[in-house]
Design a protein around this motif. Structure first.
Motif, PDB file in Angstrom:
ATOM      1  N   ARG A  24     -21.724  45.250 -44.777  1.00  0.00           N
ATOM      2  CA  ARG A  24     -20.342  45.512 -44.346  1.00  0.00           C
ATOM      3  C   ARG A  24     -20.265  46.709 -43.401  1.00  0.00           C
ATOM      4  N   PRO A  44     -16.444  38.997 -45.832  1.00  0.00           N
ATOM      5  CA  PRO A  44     -16.329  40.007 -44.772  1.00  0.00           C
ATOM      6  C   PRO A  44     -15.024  40.793 -44.833  1.00  0.00           C
ATOM      7  N   ILE A  45     -15.072  41.988 -44.273  1.00  0.00           N
ATOM      8  CA  ILE A  45     -13.862  42.786 -44.112  1.00  0.00           C
ATOM      9  C   ILE A  45     -13.249  42.445 -42.752  1.00  0.00           C
ATOM     10  N   LYS A  49     -14.543  40.011 -39.417  1.00  0.00           N
ATOM     11  CA  LYS A  49     -14.351  38.635 -39.889  1.00  0.00           C
ATOM     12  C   LYS A  49     -14.229  37.637 -38.738  1.00  0.00           C
TER      13      LYS A  49
END
Length: 272
Positions: A24, A44-45, A49
């Protein structure tokens, strides 16, 4: 890179980052398109993303999935991103030895073992985690004598693959077999080495130390047990599914052993 045919492609730089645990932070830092091919991919953040894709059996919420082998959309996304600034690295990592690369040196390996210049081969691998106790593998590699060859695979290798361990008459002491999905390479390699040295797989001068975190490590262990390999060391802790009854069977039938610290395990590991 250990694969000769990949060396001609200058844009195949190699490995970025360490194991899955830092993805991440890493993916958010660099403007790059990302293709997830394994279950080690985290949800995902927002920072990345929109430039992440999945393929094969992998699915992530809110992430575009690519079916088949048409990566046109992924390539276009990568081309539309800013160029990643080159950063100077103090460490050069070698990878891609794999089964064929090692077997090309089979005759030399046999000679070095017969001459007593290779005392033992260590297979160190499995899953990595953020836990401090995973430093066990790095400390172990540092303590092993210079007549020991270390084969690594899966994320466990990231605990030691930046160490400069030198070579034994031109043969690197540290050779990486690949990621966890390449564990079949290690399993296939054991019968090859046994045949080379006129031994059964369980008679090889080999010590296997596996780390645990998720299900693929279980399949690796089962594959080794199927080959008749005994005396495998599990570190740094047992997987959650191993209760007292299962552990008893593993110890009695397959001589599974648990590690403690590199200092206390050192001599026993060298004996195998």
């Amino acid at each position: 890179h250990g694969y000769p045919k990949l060396k001609k492609y200058e844009h195949l730089v190699g490995n970025l980052g360490k194991s899955w645990t830092d993805q991440r932070q890493l993916f958010a830092k660099y403007p790059m398109a990302i293709l997830a091919t394994t279950n080690c991919a985290l949800i995902p953040i927002e920072a990345y993303k929109d430039r992440m894709f999945t393929t094969g059996p992998v699915r992530l919420p809110g992430v575009k999935h690519i079916s088949g082998y048409d990566f046109t959309e992924l390539i276009k996304r990568a081309e539309g991103l800013p160029e990643v600034k080159e950063e100077e690295s103090k460490v050069t990592l070698w990878t891609g030895y794999s089964r064929s690369a090692i077997l090309r040196n089979a005759k030399r390996i046999k000679e070095l073992i017969e001459e007593g210049k290779i005392r033992r081969i260590f297979l160190i691998g499995g899953c990595d985690s953020p836990l401090k106790e995973m430093e066990y593998f790095r400390e172990l590699a540092r303590k092993l004598p210079k007549d020991v060859i270390i084969l690594t695979y899966a994320c466990g290798k990231y605990r030691l693959n930046d160490l400069d361990l030198g070579d034994i008459e031109g043969l690197p002491r540290l050779m990486d077999l690949g990621q966890c999905n390449d564990a079949i390479v290690a399993i296939d390699l054991l019968p090859d080495l046994a045949k080379l040295l006129n031994m059964k797989p369980e008679e090889l001068p080999l010590t296997i130390v596996l780390s645990w975190f998720e299900q693929k490590a279980v399949s690796i262990l089962l594959g080794l047990l199927y080959l008749g390999v005994k005396g495998i060391y599990l570190a740094p802790r047992l997987p959650a599914w191993v209760n007292e009854d299962i552990l008893k069977v593993l110890k009695e039938r397959y001589e599974i052993k648990l590690v403690s610290t590199p200092e206390s395990d050192f001599k026993e590991l060298l004996r195998g």
